[in-house]
Design a protein around this motif. Structure first.
Motif, PDB file in Angstrom:
ATOM      1  N   GLY A  50      18.535 -14.523   7.664  1.00  0.00           N
ATOM      2  CA  GLY A  50      18.192 -15.374   8.793  1.00  0.00           C
ATOM      3  C   GLY A  50      19.164 -15.217   9.939  1.00  0.00           C
ATOM      4  O   GLY A  50      18.768 -15.121  11.110  1.00  0.00           O
ATOM      5  N   LEU A  51      20.443 -15.156   9.630  1.00  0.00           N
ATOM      6  CA  LEU A  51      21.453 -14.967  10.670  1.00  0.00           C
ATOM      7  C   LEU A  51      21.272 -13.633  11.374  1.00  0.00           C
ATOM      8  O   LEU A  51      21.391 -13.533  12.596  1.00  0.00           O
ATOM      9  N   GLU A  52      20.961 -12.593  10.614  1.00  0.00           N
ATOM     10  CA  GLU A  52      20.786 -11.268  11.199  1.00  0.00           C
ATOM     11  C   GLU A  52      19.640 -11.246  12.203  1.00  0.00           C
ATOM     12  O   GLU A  52      19.717 -10.602  13.244  1.00  0.00           O
ATOM     13  N   VAL A  53      18.562 -11.972  11.878  1.00  0.00           N
ATOM     14  CA  VAL A  53      17.404 -12.006  12.765  1.00  0.00           C
ATOM     15  C   VAL A  53      17.651 -12.880  13.988  1.00  0.00           C
ATOM     16  O   VAL A  53      17.209 -12.569  15.093  1.00  0.00           O
ATOM     17  N   LEU A  54      18.376 -13.980  13.819  1.00  0.00           N
ATOM     18  CA  LEU A  54      18.422 -15.033  14.831  1.00  0.00           C
ATOM     19  C   LEU A  54      19.587 -14.935  15.812  1.00  0.00           C
ATOM     20  O   LEU A  54      19.433 -15.244  16.993  1.00  0.00           O
TER      21      LEU A  54
END
Length: 403
Positions: free
Chosen positions: A116-120
């Motif tokens: 999620g962090l990588e995408v956001l």
């Protein structure tokens, strides 16, 4: 009254530190897991693979839910998953019937957060109204390196002071940071990635764009080139350099992270004066050289130099491809960032996995595994040369429908 997004950018910087904790802390303990829980090397390799494969799955499904539920809820949830997973790393092995299943469950949870962090994080920073976005993006990704470095240094000092057997307490301490940053993200302003009155490209439009496919391939090679050495640096230093656990962590991961961070910091400061496409090509060539240096030499000092050079070489690859894609594909939106992250995480899984299996075939010699993974920076060199050939002569031109 204008909105100040400085705290948003700072929270995103911390978000990449959390991402570094997720990807870096457990690999420092691979040999400890092997000894304490009698887990074979193949299962240790599976922990790496599952971590990045789950992140890859999150990258994929994010294209369907992020825009619907919003960036704020999504980024807070990602931090909470990371926190619970780190807590589970300390607790689950002692309560599951199999310690390996306990570790695997914890990895799955914090990998959801990491994905999620990588995408956001990158699109949130990209949406903030800042000057020189390529420099800001490189600076953002440098915090992954400083987080990596901090995790290794602080963990090594902790192990030295309190003993490696107390690693579970440190895992609980690391879980505090994502909890705090989750709270911060409930407060800071978050801008829209797509300009008012416009819509992001559809998934179909993205996949009709030939540049997008090239960027996907480059992201696979970027992730693999970075993590093939990063994930095994600690074990390689202990095995290949013949040093202690603490010295191994300092000689391997620390040198790698420091050099990677300095590269990203350098571009973050002077990026406006540097041709990004050429910088990526030169860095890819240096990565090939560093892999060969690690795999072909028997001298420990050259293995150490190779680890350091590989960190310097791969530093610009991931943020550089993100910046090129943002510059050349207008209004790519959440879907573009999600698929780029997906491709990068696929590479993050492939790189260390190739190292693990080639090492096993070569009699558990990690240097031969790293040598086998040199295929990724070689391909990255070829793709970066291709992007220079097909890129319009003026690098700032925006391309919507090149197909």
């Amino acid at each position: 009254m204008s909105v100040n997004y400085q705290k948003t950018v700072q929270a995103c910087f911390v978000g990449y530190i959390v991402q570094a904790i997720v990807n870096t802390f457990a690999p420092l303990l691979f040999l400890t897991f092997q000894k304490q829980f009698q887990i074979p090397l193949e299962q240790i390799t599976l922990l790496i693979t599952v971590n990045f494969m789950v992140q890859l799955l999150v990258d994929f499904v994010a294209t369907f839910f992020v825009d619907r539920i919003g960036y704020r809820i999504s980024i807070v949830a990602a931090h909470l998953f990371a926190a619970v997973g780190l807590m589970g790393l300390a607790i689950f092995p002692y309560f599951f019937t199999s310690p390996f299943l306990g570790l695997l469950s914890a990895v799955v949870l914090y990998a959801i957060g990491g994905g999620g962090l990588e995408v956001l994080v990158s699109p949130i920073v990209e949406a903030c109204p800042t000057d020189h976005k390529e420099k800001t993006m490189s600076m953002l990704h440098s915090f992954y390196c400083w987080g990596y470095l901090g995790v290794v240094l602080i963990s090594s000092l902790f192990f030295l002071a309190f003993g490696i057997q107390n690693w579970s307490f440190l895992a609980l301490l690391w879980s505090i940071l994502p909890l705090l940053n989750a709270f911060i993200f409930t407060r800071v302003p978050i801008a829209s990635l797509i300009e008012e009155g416009q819509t992001g490209l559809s998934i179909r439009a993205l996949f009709k764009n030939k540049f997008f496919w090239l960027f996907l391939l480059m992201m696979v090679c970027s992730g693999a080139s970075e993590q093939a050495v990063s994930q095994w640096a600690s074990a390689f230093a202990e095995q290949g350099l013949g040093v202690s656990k603490v010295v191994g962590d300092l000689a391997g991961p620390c040198s790698f992270a420091l050099m990677m961070g300095l590269t990203r910091l350098f571009y973050g400061k002077f990026g406006q004066k540097i041709n990004l496409e050429r910088f990526i090509t030169l860095s890819s060539v240096l990565a090939v050289f560093s892999y060969l240096l690690i795999g072909l030499t028997n001298a420990p000092i050259f293995g150490f130099i190779g680890c350091s050079l590989s960190g310097m070489a791969v530093g610009i690859l991931w943020p550089g491809v993100f910046s090129l894609a943002s510059r050349m594909i207008r209004n790519g939106g959440t879907a573009m960032f999600a698929y780029l992250a997906l491709a990068g995480d696929l590479g993050c899984s492939l790189g260390p996995t190739v190292v693990g299996f080639v090492s096993k075939t070569a009699g558990n010699q990690l240097k031969f595994g790293i040598l086998g993974a040199a295929i990724f920076p070689i391909l990255m060199t070829l793709f970066s040369l291709l992007i220079q050939k097909v890129t319009p002569s003026h690098g700032n031109r925006l391309i919507d429908t090149y197909h």
